[in-house]
Write an enzyme that holds these catalytic residues in place. Structure first.
Site, PDB file in Angstrom:
ATOM      1  N   TRP A   1      26.697  42.581  33.404  1.00 32.69           N
ATOM      2  CA  TRP A   1      28.143  42.511  33.607  1.00 32.69           C
ATOM      3  C   TRP A   1      28.669  41.081  33.667  1.00 32.69           C
ATOM      4  CZ3 TRP A   1      28.964  39.553  37.809  1.00 32.69           C
ATOM      5  CH2 TRP A   1      27.979  39.530  38.795  1.00 32.69           C
ATOM      6  N   CYS A   2      27.755  40.110  33.713  1.00 32.51           N
ATOM      7  CA  CYS A   2      28.130  38.712  33.934  1.00 32.51           C
ATOM      8  C   CYS A   2      28.585  38.045  32.635  1.00 32.51           C
ATOM      9  CB  CYS A   2      26.947  37.954  34.544  1.00 32.51           C
ATOM     10  SG  CYS A   2      27.144  36.172  34.556  1.00 32.51           S
ATOM     11  N   TYR A   3      29.752  37.406  32.674  1.00 36.92           N
ATOM     12  CA  TYR A   3      30.270  36.710  31.495  1.00 36.92           C
ATOM     13  C   TYR A   3      29.330  35.597  31.057  1.00 36.92           C
ATOM     14  CZ  TYR A   3      32.991  33.307  28.843  1.00 36.92           C
ATOM     15  OH  TYR A   3      33.397  32.396  27.886  1.00 36.92           O
TER      16      TYR A   3
END
Length: 483
Positions: free
Chosen positions: A169-171
């Protein structure tokens, strides 16, 4: 002769010839009592003269110590890594200073608040990181997915294991992924894991392997760690020595970093050459934290207006899972303004009832979230600061002896949709407490001393006269009866 006679005429203290005076036992006793009473009153007056009269008043703050206020603090966070611990300051005038480092020191600690290493220096962790050009091109997976079991075996097998701890989920993890996979394919071709065996690149999905990430104290995503095999590199805690990479994240930089790590290792014996790592590699590597806590200490200078001191996780190239952030902390010290030295307070014991009672109100207090408040919990402290100033008057001049800031504190917890922080709201009172010391004048002391001597002497004389005349009257009455 005439002038001498005229001079004698102004004598206030005319003498009675000694032959015309009569001493008595009662007069002698009264004289001794009067003399002792004079000595007693003299001692009391001297003690009163040496004491300083103190008056307390509340006035509008007329600060003489400038427009800035110093905040000293020493706060321990058992669950916040020094990698990302940031001290920020803001105020109502729009000042917003992020990640202050010049006057701040950070030390890694364990859950019991014990120091586990030397001071953590941010250094190159703060430089602008190059992520390469954004691309949607798909690259075949070159890095090996790691689990808890495979991680242990592979870290003992390969001299160098470079691991990307990430979250889907981390950009920033997704931004790193193309460069990382492309670099992993290049490294696999250059240093075949089966024939060369000196290095391996791996991936750990922290949403799938939370225990592995927690064991390695991963708090920000992505975190690139380098693990080295060899008993000569093992630490006291028994784990393999490992480091964090804080360099650029484009493919070229990652490949260069791995090349420089592998270069000192002999391809056949896997022994480390004496020349070690190059300076370029050392510049972007830092020893990884062996514990997940941090003690933050130092000071900041703020304007004398309402504002906030905020300690939180901060990074321009990492993401944080707010539900996993725990901002529990223990305040070892928090004070405002210049510190009053214990020696000065000892020398000025007369001021103890007025000073040193609330300048360290939060010291020694713990604010621990054992998850009873849930996730995403910010711990806030509301501090009302009041200045106390001691002024003494010597030789007609006013002189400030002590200036200190005392405060009251009210703490609370609040759930937030944003990243949890530890926040200290401070607000200075527009009023100040003024303690004025007024020493007694010497002329006042002499006047009182003369009054004591003259008063006691006069009263003793009156009592002696009354006593003497009473005795004479009694004797006359007795003589009259006898006749």
């Amino acid at each position: 002769m005439v002038s001498s006679t005229k001079l004698k005429s102004v004598d206030f203290y005319r003498k009675i010839p000694r032959d015309l005076t009569e001493a008595s036992l009662s007069g002698a006793g009264l004289s001794i009592v009067a003399a002792l009473f004079m000595v007693f009153l003299f001692g009391m007056e001297l003690s009163s003269y040496l004491e300083v009269n103190t008056t307390t008043s509340v006035i509008v703050d007329k600060s003489t110590d400038g427009d800035f206020l110093r905040i000293d603090f020493n706060i321990s966070f058992p669950a916040l890594s020094c990698e990302f611990a940031s001290v920020d300051v803001s105020d109502v005038l729009g000042t917003n200073r992020l990640n202050i480092t010049k006057t701040i020191r950070k030390f890694p600690i364990d859950p019991h608040l014990r120091s586990t290493g030397a001071e953590f220096h941010s250094g190159h962790t703060l430089h602008h990181i190059n992520h390469g050009e954004e691309t949607k091109e798909e690259f075949p997976d070159g890095a090996i997915p790691l689990t808890s079991g495979s991680f242990e075996s592979l870290s003992h097998h390969f001299p160098i294991l470079v691991v990307n701890f990430n979250a889907p989920w981390c950009y920033w993890s997704n931004r790193l992924k193309p460069s990382w996979e492309k670099a992993a394919n290049i490294i696999k071709q250059k240093y075949d894991p089966e024939t060369d065996g000196r290095v391996l690149l791996g991936n750990v999905d922290c949403t799938e392997e939370p225990a592995l990430c927690k064991r390695n104290h991963i708090q920000g995503y992505p975190s690139i760690r380098i693990f080295r095999k060899g008993s000569d590199l093992r630490e006291d805690h028994g784990h393999h020595e490992h480091e964090s990479y804080y360099g650029d994240r484009d493919t070229k930089s990652i490949v260069k970093m791995v090349d420089e790590l592998v270069a000192p290792i002999h391809p056949e014996t896997h022994k480390v050459a004496l020349d070690g790592k190059s300076n370029d590699t050392v510049k972007h590597l830092k020893k990884a934290p062996v514990t997940g806590g941090c003690r933050v200490e130092g000071y900041v200078r703020v304007k004398k207006v309402p504002g906030n001191l905020v300690i939180s996780a901060h990074s321009g190239a990492h993401s944080f899972d707010s539900s996993q952030m725990n901002m529990s902390h223990v305040v070892s010290h928090l004070s405002f303004g210049r510190m009053i030295s214990p020696r000065l307070l000892t020398d000025m014991k007369r001021l103890l009832p007025y000073l040193g009672q609330s300048h360290d109100r939060l010291d020694g207090k713990a604010f621990i979230n054992q998850h009873e408040f849930g996730a995403n919990v910010t711990i806030e402290h509301y501090l009302q600061i009041v200045k106390t100033e001691v002024i003494t008057r010597r030789s007609g001049l006013e002189q400030a002896v002590i200036e200190e800031y005392e405060y009251t504190a009210h703490s609370s917890v609040a759930q937030t949709y944003y990243l949890p922080v530890a926040k200290f709201h401070f607000e200075l009172s527009p009023m100040q407490i003024l303690i004025t010391e007024d020493p007694k004048s010497f002329s006042h002391f002499i006047t009182n001393l003369c009054a004591i001597i003259g008063g006691v002497f006069t009263v003793a004389g009156i009592l002696d006269s009354i006593f003497h005349n009473t005795i004479r009257l009694i004797k006359k009455v007795e003589l009259g009866k006898n006749i």
